[in-house]
Each structure stands twice: as C-alpha cells, then as structure tokens.
Design a protein around this motif. Structure first.
Motif, PDB file in Angstrom:
ATOM      1  N   GLY A   1      13.025  -1.952  -6.700  1.00  0.00           N
ATOM      2  CA  GLY A   1      12.203  -0.820  -6.307  1.00  0.00           C
ATOM      3  C   GLY A   1      12.110  -0.748  -4.791  1.00  0.00           C
ATOM      4  N   TRP A   2      12.175   0.464  -4.250  1.00  0.00           N
ATOM      5  CA  TRP A   2      12.304   0.595  -2.802  1.00  0.00           C
ATOM      6  C   TRP A   2      11.089   0.080  -2.038  1.00  0.00           C
ATOM      7  CZ3 TRP A   2       8.673   3.634  -0.469  1.00  0.00           C
ATOM      8  CH2 TRP A   2       8.020   4.591  -1.254  1.00  0.00           C
ATOM      9  N   SER A   3       9.883   0.208  -2.579  1.00  0.00           N
ATOM     10  CA  SER A   3       8.705  -0.247  -1.832  1.00  0.00           C
ATOM     11  C   SER A   3       8.659  -1.769  -1.712  1.00  0.00           C
ATOM     12  CB  SER A   3       7.422   0.263  -2.482  1.00  0.00           C
ATOM     13  OG  SER A   3       7.283  -0.232  -3.800  1.00  0.00           O
ATOM     14  N   ASN A   4       9.287  -2.478  -2.649  1.00  0.00           N
ATOM     15  CA  ASN A   4       9.304  -3.940  -2.579  1.00  0.00           C
ATOM     16  C   ASN A   4      10.248  -4.463  -1.497  1.00  0.00           C
ATOM     17  OD1 ASN A   4       7.447  -4.394  -4.698  1.00  0.00           O
ATOM     18  ND2 ASN A   4       9.059  -4.043  -6.221  1.00  0.00           N
ATOM     19  N   VAL A   5      11.146  -3.606  -1.022  1.00  0.00           N
ATOM     20  CA  VAL A   5      12.063  -4.014   0.044  1.00  0.00           C
ATOM     21  C   VAL A   5      11.294  -4.365   1.314  1.00  0.00           C
ATOM     22  CG1 VAL A   5      14.022  -3.278   1.475  1.00  0.00           C
ATOM     23  CG2 VAL A   5      13.931  -2.651  -0.942  1.00  0.00           C
ATOM     24  N   TYR A   6      10.150  -3.705   1.545  1.00  0.00           N
ATOM     25  CA  TYR A   6       9.333  -4.036   2.713  1.00  0.00           C
ATOM     26  C   TYR A   6       8.913  -5.506   2.690  1.00  0.00           C
ATOM     27  CZ  TYR A   6       8.777   1.066   3.167  1.00  0.00           C
ATOM     28  OH  TYR A   6       9.002   2.419   3.305  1.00  0.00           O
ATOM     29  N   GLY A   7       8.535  -6.011   1.528  1.00  0.00           N
ATOM     30  CA  GLY A   7       8.123  -7.410   1.416  1.00  0.00           C
ATOM     31  C   GLY A   7       9.268  -8.365   1.682  1.00  0.00           C
ATOM     32  N   VAL A   8      10.453  -8.038   1.165  1.00  0.00           N
ATOM     33  CA  VAL A   8      11.630  -8.872   1.415  1.00  0.00           C
ATOM     34  C   VAL A   8      11.939  -8.908   2.911  1.00  0.00           C
ATOM     35  CG1 VAL A   8      14.094  -9.153   0.963  1.00  0.00           C
ATOM     36  CG2 VAL A   8      12.567  -8.390  -0.870  1.00  0.00           C
ATOM     37  N   ALA A   9      11.854  -7.759   3.553  1.00  0.00           N
ATOM     38  CA  ALA A   9      12.128  -7.685   4.991  1.00  0.00           C
ATOM     39  C   ALA A   9      11.138  -8.524   5.787  1.00  0.00           C
ATOM     40  CB  ALA A   9      12.081  -6.228   5.448  1.00  0.00           C
TER      41      ALA A   9
ATOM     42  N   PHE B   1       0.776  -1.242   0.000  1.00  0.00           N
ATOM     43  CA  PHE B   1       0.000   0.000   0.000  1.00  0.00           C
ATOM     44  C   PHE B   1       0.810   1.297   0.000  1.00  0.00           C
ATOM     45  CE2 PHE B   1      -2.709  -3.183   2.211  1.00  0.00           C
ATOM     46  CZ  PHE B   1      -3.736  -3.229   1.270  1.00  0.00           C
ATOM     47  N   VAL B   2       2.141   1.251   0.066  1.00  0.00           N
ATOM     48  CA  VAL B   2       2.926   2.492   0.131  1.00  0.00           C
ATOM     49  C   VAL B   2       3.348   2.921  -1.283  1.00  0.00           C
ATOM     50  CG1 VAL B   2       5.069   3.528   0.962  1.00  0.00           C
ATOM     51  CG2 VAL B   2       3.709   2.097   2.483  1.00  0.00           C
ATOM     52  N   HIS B   3       2.767   4.055  -1.749  1.00  0.00           N
ATOM     53  CA  HIS B   3       3.056   4.526  -3.109  1.00  0.00           C
ATOM     54  C   HIS B   3       3.267   6.038  -3.185  1.00  0.00           C
ATOM     55  CE1 HIS B   3       1.892   0.505  -4.382  1.00  0.00           C
ATOM     56  NE2 HIS B   3       0.696   0.672  -3.836  1.00  0.00           N
ATOM     57  N   THR B   4       2.933   6.795  -2.131  1.00  0.00           N
ATOM     58  CA  THR B   4       3.076   8.244  -2.132  1.00  0.00           C
ATOM     59  C   THR B   4       3.912   8.683  -0.933  1.00  0.00           C
ATOM     60  OG1 THR B   4       1.117   8.682  -0.764  1.00  0.00           O
ATOM     61  CG2 THR B   4       0.763   8.410  -3.150  1.00  0.00           C
ATOM     62  N   PHE B   5       4.323   9.958  -0.924  1.00  0.00           N
ATOM     63  CA  PHE B   5       5.106  10.452   0.202  1.00  0.00           C
ATOM     64  C   PHE B   5       4.293  10.430   1.492  1.00  0.00           C
ATOM     65  CE2 PHE B   5       6.918  14.120   2.689  1.00  0.00           C
ATOM     66  CZ  PHE B   5       8.052  13.433   3.102  1.00  0.00           C
ATOM     67  N   SER B   6       3.009  10.704   1.401  1.00  0.00           N
ATOM     68  CA  SER B   6       2.150  10.606   2.590  1.00  0.00           C
ATOM     69  C   SER B   6       2.119   9.175   3.108  1.00  0.00           C
ATOM     70  CB  SER B   6       0.732  11.075   2.258  1.00  0.00           C
ATOM     71  OG  SER B   6       0.721  12.449   1.924  1.00  0.00           O
ATOM     72  N   ASN B   7       2.093   8.204   2.173  1.00  0.00           N
ATOM     73  CA  ASN B   7       2.151   6.799   2.579  1.00  0.00           C
ATOM     74  C   ASN B   7       3.478   6.483   3.271  1.00  0.00           C
ATOM     75  OD1 ASN B   7       0.566   5.708  -0.528  1.00  0.00           O
ATOM     76  ND2 ASN B   7      -0.369   6.343   1.407  1.00  0.00           N
ATOM     77  N   VAL B   8       4.556   7.084   2.774  1.00  0.00           N
ATOM     78  CA  VAL B   8       5.874   6.854   3.380  1.00  0.00           C
ATOM     79  C   VAL B   8       5.889   7.340   4.829  1.00  0.00           C
ATOM     80  CG1 VAL B   8       8.321   7.492   3.311  1.00  0.00           C
ATOM     81  CG2 VAL B   8       7.119   6.931   1.199  1.00  0.00           C
ATOM     82  N   LEU B   9       5.298   8.516   5.068  1.00  0.00           N
ATOM     83  CA  LEU B   9       5.249   9.046   6.427  1.00  0.00           C
ATOM     84  C   LEU B   9       4.405   8.141   7.326  1.00  0.00           C
ATOM     85  CD1 LEU B   9       4.838  12.889   5.770  1.00  0.00           C
ATOM     86  CD2 LEU B   9       6.929  11.595   6.212  1.00  0.00           C
ATOM     87  N   ALA B  10       3.280   7.650   6.797  1.00  0.00           N
ATOM     88  CA  ALA B  10       2.447   6.725   7.573  1.00  0.00           C
ATOM     89  C   ALA B  10       3.193   5.423   7.830  1.00  0.00           C
ATOM     90  CB  ALA B  10       1.143   6.453   6.831  1.00  0.00           C
ATOM     91  N   MET B  11       3.931   4.948   6.833  1.00  0.00           N
ATOM     92  CA  MET B  11       4.710   3.730   6.999  1.00  0.00           C
ATOM     93  C   MET B  11       5.797   3.926   8.049  1.00  0.00           C
ATOM     94  SD  MET B  11       5.013   0.625   6.129  1.00  0.00           S
ATOM     95  CE  MET B  11       6.212  -0.667   6.433  1.00  0.00           C
ATOM     96  N   GLY B  12       6.311   5.146   8.154  1.00  0.00           N
ATOM     97  CA  GLY B  12       7.303   5.434   9.176  1.00  0.00           C
ATOM     98  C   GLY B  12       6.771   5.185  10.576  1.00  0.00           C
ATOM     99  N   VAL B  13       5.498   5.509  10.785  1.00  0.00           N
ATOM    100  CA  VAL B  13       4.876   5.241  12.080  1.00  0.00           C
ATOM    101  C   VAL B  13       4.809   3.738  12.323  1.00  0.00           C
ATOM    102  CG1 VAL B  13       2.795   5.505  13.470  1.00  0.00           C
ATOM    103  CG2 VAL B  13       3.553   7.382  12.001  1.00  0.00           C
TER     104      VAL B  13
END
Length: 419
Positions: A165-173, A99-111
C-alpha cells in the motif's frame, strides 16, 4: 588513475561520500509522491491537472526551504544542519505513515516532503568544501549525483506500494533514512572553507544580477530534471497505459542516466569550462524536448526522455562548477538560493504538462512551451557569458589559472537588480 588519486588526496572522501548519501536518500524522499503518483491518482480519481499539482507541491515546498537551510548551515555548520534536517525528514515520514489517508492529507504530506528537498545546497557545499578549485566541478558533480535518489524512488516505491500500500511506503522510507544519518554522524567532517561574514554579506547574492542569471539556467537544467522525474510515471501510465511498476522502471532508467551525467558534466566543465558545457547540453535538451512534441511511440519517447535527462543532468553539474567560482566564500548560500529557484522551476513542467493534457488531450503543447523557454534562457546565458569571461572566470567557463587562494579572492561586482 593518477588523476583520480590526486583528486582523492586533495580533499576528504568520507565527507564527500556522506554528502552524496545524504543528498541521495533525501532526494528519494522528496520525489516519493511523484513515484507513487499513478497509485494515488487511481485511488482518488484525480484529473491530469490534479496529478500535476499533487506531484509539484513537494517540489515547491522543498524549494522554499533550501535557502533557509543554507543560511543555517553557514551559522551552525553544514554537518550539523544536515543532521537536523535528516531528523526532521524522519519525523515527517512517520507522520505520513500514520496519518495520510485522504487526498487532502496527500497534499499536506507534499509540504512535509519538501523538508527533504532542502538538502541540496548544504550537501554540495559540504561535500565539495574540502576540495580545491581545480576539482570543484568533479566534487560538486559527485555530491550532486545524489539526485539519483529519483531512480531509487522510481524503482522501489511502486513495487513497495503494490505489495504494502502506498501510504506504508512512508514508513519504509523513514527506516532507510537512518543509513545516511548515521553515515553523516560518524564519517563527515565540517570543511575548513567556512568564512565568518555578516548576514547582509551572505544575502548579497540575492540582489546580484548574476545570481538571477544562474537561477534561470538552473530552472531549465534542474527544474526540467526534477519536473520530468516527478511527472514521468504518471505520463507513462496516462499516455501508454502501461503497468505502474513498468512506468517506474523506465523512469528509474532515465533518471539514473541523468544522475550519472551530472558527474560527467562537472568533470567536463573542469576541462573545457562550464559555459561551453552548458551551451552544448542546452542544445541537446532543447532538441529532445521538441522531439517529444510529436507524441512518438513508446520506444522513441523513452529514448528522447533519456536524452533529455542525460543533457539536463550534465547541465546541473556544469552549473555548479561555475557557482563556487563566482561565489567562493558563500557557496552554500548562493547554491541554496540557486537551488531554491531551480527547484521552484521544477513545479512548472508537471503543471504545464498536466494542464496541456487536460485542455488539449496531449502533452505536446506543454513540451513546446518549455522548449521555447529553454531557447530564451540559452540566448540570455550566451549574452551575459561575455562579461563573465572578462571578470571572474576563464575562457569557456574554466577556473582562472593560477587559482588565487581564499585570502586573494577577487569577488566581481555585478549590477544589482530589484527583488
């Protein structure tokens, strides 16, 4: 060799290893956005201040979650709390993957990444809970060396981001988090040092002056380590225009050194005392930070960063040699609080450096401000250490000898302060 064997025989090494692995992988997840900062900054065209904010949000969120997890660990057991947290981390990473695709999503993912940052107090208390006082510093240092997860993130995340792609790193982790989870389930055992106390007794450290002196110390040692670790890839790319993967490699080298010296700091504190060790490492870190204000060459900057990480890592180990001596029955609670405030301090440096770069065109002012802050904390520590060595700890910060057993622990009375 004989000393190493004595150390291993005195506790439960499988639990210590499980605690290290749990903290290591959790820490790697916690700093993922920092490791991928140059990629995220490039995609969303972020200003230096926005980059500082983006990499500091997981730090702040994780800090706020540390103390509640420490309390939970006291009531359901530290092993159970660790398992629950790792399951939550995996769920958070899957959110990032899908679900992380925008900068706002990145900030939410940071939480959400902050969930991984809550592991500190539970991991150290779990790993060191089996070991006697004379080996607490070393055991705490080994468990706390899990902050080498910063090196894992700094090295692997940019390379995976470049390919997938950086968002796919979350899945690997998320997949890799299964390793510490299974290790914890199979090999770890709850330590026997649990003390049944009321919530009020557990929370007492929140209103004790000593707790807040430790908070200040840890804001510098761990907060500095974490702040540099999360911002360093972006700093290298911004200041020296290097490749993102090369910036990750340099960050990995520096953070790995700091993680290794955490063990050294714990061991050295057992020998000469945590107060003495902290005094030395503060002076070294301050000198290194002041050196960075001169905006030196890439080679000199890298060496100064490695010096700072080595000193701050040793300082982390020294701090947590002292914590179980000061709060022998509520180490997880006290460690959770100190870790929480220290981690909140980790959000200071990225924001100060980002604002400094945006306002002045250089990081120098940000480093100078932090160095002056560190000097003030060192002075405070040396002043209060005079009372510590007259009440609950030996000369230089060594464990008192002979060490009392848990039924004879003398808990010192410290003046309370308003919170």
């Amino acid at each position: 060799m004989a000393s190493a064997k004595a150390f291993l025989r005195s506790g439960h090494p499988p639990t210590l290893f499980a605690a290290f692995l749990y903290f290591d992988f959790s820490f790697a997840v916690w700093v993922l956005n920092g490791a991928m900062g140059p990629f995220i900054t490039e995609q969303f065209h972020l200003s230096p201040a926005q980059t500082g904010l983006m990499v500091s949000i997981p730090t702040m969120a994780g800090a706020l979650m540390r103390f509640p997890l420490g309390v939970l660990g006291q009531y359901i057991g530290r092993k159970s709390a660790a398992i629950i947290e790792m399951l939550t981390i995996i769920a958070a990473l899957m959110y990032g993957f899908f679900f992380v695709h925008t900068f706002s999503n990145v900030l939410a993912m940071g939480v959400l990444l902050g969930t991984a940052g809550a592991s500190f107090g539970v991991a150290l208390s779990l790993g060191a809970g089996w070991f006697p006082k004379e080996y607490k510093g070393l055991a705490m240092g080994i468990a706390g060396a899990g902050n080498s997860g910063t090196a894992l993130a700094a090295f692997f995340a940019p390379r995976l981001a470049k390919v997938y792609g950086w968002s796919n790193v979350y899945g690997v982790a998320a997949l890799f988090m299964l390793l510490p989870l299974l290790t914890m389930i199979i090999f770890a055992k709850e330590p026997p040092d649990k003390e049944h106390q009321t919530l009020g007794q557990h929370l007492k450290c929140l209103v004790e002056a000593d707790g807040w002196y430790f908070n200040l110390i840890y804001i510098i040692t761990f907060g500095g380590f974490l702040g540099l670790a999360t911002f360093l890839p972006s700093l290298f790319v911004s200041q020296f225009h290097m490749a993102k993967t090369e910036a990750g490699t340099l960050t990995m080298m520096a953070t790995l050194l700091g993680s290794a010296t955490r063990v050294l700091g714990g061991w050295l504190s057992d020998k000469i005392g945590g107060i003495t060790t902290l005094s030395v490492v503060f002076l070294v870190a301050i000198a290194g930070i002041f050196g960075l204000t001169t905006s030196p060459s890439l080679a000199a900057t890298t060496l100064l960063f490695m010096l700072c990480f080595a000193a701050l890592g040793a300082g982390n180990g020294a701090t947590f040699q002292l914590v179980p001596l000061r709060w022998p029955l509520t180490t997880a609670i006290a460690g959770g609080m100190i870790g929480e405030i220290g981690a909140l301090g980790g959000s200071i440096l990225p924001n100060v450096l980002g604002i400094s770069k945006q306002k002045t065109g250089s990081f120098s002012a940000g480093f100078a401000i932090y160095a002056v802050f560190a000097i003030a904390v060192l002075v405070v520590m040396r002043l209060v250490a005079r009372r510590w060595t007259r009440t609950w700890v030996g000369k230089g910060g060594r464990a008192m000898s002979p060490a009392p057993d848990s039924s004879e622990v003398i808990v010192p009375v410290s003046p309370a302060i308003a919170v």
